[in-house]
Design an enzyme around this catalytic site. Structure first.
Site, PDB file in Angstrom:
ATOM      1  N   CYS B  36      91.653  -9.744  27.799  1.00 13.29           N
ATOM      2  CA  CYS B  36      91.654  -9.206  26.500  1.00 13.29           C
ATOM      3  C   CYS B  36      90.475  -8.213  26.263  1.00 13.29           C
ATOM      4  O   CYS B  36      90.625  -7.655  25.319  1.00 13.29           O
ATOM      5  CB  CYS B  36      91.272 -10.675  25.775  1.00 13.29           C
ATOM      6  SG  CYS B  36      89.429 -10.881  26.098  1.00 13.29           S
ATOM      7  N   CYS B 105      85.561 -10.126  18.661  1.00 19.17           N
ATOM      8  CA  CYS B 105      84.580  -9.703  19.893  1.00 19.17           C
ATOM      9  C   CYS B 105      83.351 -10.404  19.592  1.00 19.17           C
ATOM     10  O   CYS B 105      82.600 -10.559  20.555  1.00 19.17           O
ATOM     11  CB  CYS B 105      84.515  -8.030  19.848  1.00 19.17           C
ATOM     12  SG  CYS B 105      86.035  -7.350  19.620  1.00 19.17           S
TER      13      CYS B 105
HETATM   14 ZN   LIG Z   1      86.062  -5.648  21.328  1.00 16.98          ZN
END
Ligand SMILES: [Zn+2]
Ligand SMILES: Cc1ncc(COP(=O)(O)O)c(C=O)c1O
Lengths: 400, 126
Positions: B36, B105
């Site tokens: 990812c 994130c």
């Molecule tokens: Zn990121």
């Protein structure tokens, strides 16, 4: 992105867009002001504007080696041209068959259009590319069935620069009597194109990729090919595409394509030398680099590499802070969780694809620009690797 | 929320704090995966239930690097319970916000820290 106002900006992202040639802007300007007439009007102002549109059509025709002016249609850009060619053709020809062939590395303007047509009942074959991002004419020949009506294949890849064997594919399509469309948005002005010699039946192009204005493009459609309208409306473009002529944009497209297709060999040779120098210096001065795309069958302005152990967006931010614009196919730059479909299609694993960098040169690129990139790039990569747990693991394994 | 990175994000991105790995760490946590695009590793030193030192390494975008940097700053000198109370929302606030597409994130910093504390507790029978 944050720009540093003190440093001179270096554009290493010409594949995204180019600056408008000031000469072209100069040619466009009167068509916004003094000559603002509607090119469809019968009175003098309209006729003047119409003449300018038709002059631009001739410039596009000549640049592509097309036979007739009626084969050139003006659009709002590459995306509309791709949509019109594929949807318009599929709509008008579904009696003949429902099979379309394309590749798995097309621009989204083609890819998403084909996916839409699948939902509408068309069958689409997405030819897999090789490790350099190209398809062969043989693959196309093998995929054609008696249900195939259209082949749509990217002329040159916008991410990794690889150029497909378009003339060979055109020959196969002609022999098998299947219509051949190519998205040449990245190729026009970089690679010589001749729709007759290459047996291209439809071709998409966009002015802002070759120092023309944004929001204007063209679609070449060989005489005799039937397309359903995409933009229904007035009688413009002989009733095939409604909407008041964008005279300044069309004039700009004509002037830009004429300039961009003059002397392609000399211009390309200069850029290819800078391109190869960049590739050689990057691979020479930085470890763990993978060069993406074909090394010679490649756009003269395209460099695409992956730096292992680091991520593309953080690379771009660092370059940006030092005044350099570039692009990456990492997930975090695309806003999705996956890296670019092109990088995955050439067989890169996710973690390597995340570390991609595309540098694309343009007419104003210089040796100094290349030197500046090489002055800062190795340090940025080193800094990001020092931060990377993957690089730490790699060093530990190497030393164990 | 802003589509661009704030000054605080760019500050932590350009001058990340507490980079590296603690030798003989009391706890190490690694989350995310290369698939990812973001991986974060946090190591901690613990004395009397207080995080006396913390370091990180991150493979990822600007948001991933900045959130891990600021998270290490926020928990240094804090008790384990205080550190466990850290959420990605607090990290985002400290950075003056993150673009919407970057929120995912920021979850990694919280998760990596929790993983490091869990590792410490497992190793020390707590
Ligand atoms: Zn990121
Ligand atoms: C290969 C390719 N096709 C289509 C497009 C879309 O063109 P436009 O921006 O003119 O719609 C682009 C531009 O990004 C491109 O590179």
């Amino acid at each position: 992105m944050h720009a540093m106002s003190t440093t001179k900006r270096i554009n290493m992202d010409h594949a995204a867009t180019t600056y408008l040639d000031p000469e072209v802007l100069g040619i466009m300007l009167p068509w916004f002001t003094e000559n603002y007439g509607n090119a469809s009007s019968v009175y003098a102002e309209g006729r003047t504007a119409r003449q300018a549109v038709e002059d631009a059509r001739e410039q596009v025709r000549a640049a592509l080696g097309a036979k007739a002016l009626q084969e050139i249609y003006f659009t709002s850009g590459g995306t509309e041209s791709d949509n019109w060619a594929i949807k318009g053709f599929a709509d008008a020809n579904q009696r003949k068959g429902n099979h379309i062939i394309t590749t798995n590395v097309e621009h989204h303007a083609v890819l998403h259009t084909c996916q839409y047509l699948e939902k509408k009942g068309f069958e689409v074959t997405y030819l897999p590319v090789d490790h350099e991002g190209r398809v062969s004419a043989q693959q196309v020949a093998d995929a054609i069935t008696d249900r195939t009506i259209l082949v749509s294949i990217l002329f040159a890849n916008n991410e990794i620069g690889s150029i497909n064997p378009i003339a060979e594919i055109g020959k196969v399509c002609r022999e098998r009597k299947v219509v051949f469309h190519t998205d040449a948005v990245q190729a026009v002005g970089s690679v010589p194109i001749d729709v007759e010699a290459m047996n291209i039946d439809m071709l998409s192009l966009s002015a802002h990729k070759f120092n023309g204005p944004k929001g204007v493009g063209a679609l070449y459609v060989r005489k005799g090919i039937r397309l359903e309208n995409l933009i229904h409306g007035g009688a413009q473009e002989r009733g095939h595409r409604g909407s008041t002529y964008n005279t300044p944009g069309i004039v700009g497209l004509g002037a830009a394509i004429q300039r961009a297709t003059q002397d392609i060999p000399a211009k390309s040779a200069r850029l290819a030398a800078l391109r190869d120098q960049l590739i050689n210096r990057i691979t020479g001065e930085i470890d763990h680099v993978i060069v993406n795309g074909h090394r010679t069958e490649r756009l003269p302005n395209n460099v695409n590499v992956c730096f292992r152990f680091i991520e593309g967006e953080s690379l771009l931010l660092n370059l940006d802070m030092l005044g350099i614009s570039a692009s990456s196919g990492s997930a975090c730059t695309s806003g999705s969780l996956d890296p670019s479909h092109v990088l995955l299609a050439i067989g890169l694993p996710h973690e390597i694809a995340h570390g991609s960098l595309r540098l694309s040169l343009g007419v104003e690129s210089t040796q100094e620009d290349v030197d500046r990139v090489m002055e800062v790039l190795p340090g940025i990569v080193r800094k990001l690797r020092d931060l990377s747990p993957l690089y730490a693991d790699y060093l530990q394994q190497k030393n164990a | 929320m802003s589509e661009m990175y704030t000054q605080q994000v760019m500050d932590h991105f350009t001058n990340p704090r507490n980079v590296g790995e603690i030798e003989n760490a009391d706890g190490v946590g690694q989350v995310g995966n290369a698939k990812c695009g973001d991986i974060m590793r946090i190591s901690i030193k613990v004395e009397n239930d207080v995080i006396t030192d913390v370091k990180f390494r991150t493979f990822g975008c600007g948001a991933a690097i900045a959130t891990s940097s600021v998270a290490t700053e926020m928990v240094k000198g804090k008790t384990l319970d205080e550190a466990l109370a850290l959420t990605n929302q607090m990290v985002i606030e400290k950075l003056g916000g993150l673009p919407d597409v970057k929120i995912h994130c920021s979850v990694l910093a919280e998760e990596a820290l929790h993983a490091a504390i869990a590792d410490y507790k497992a190793k020390h029978g707590k």
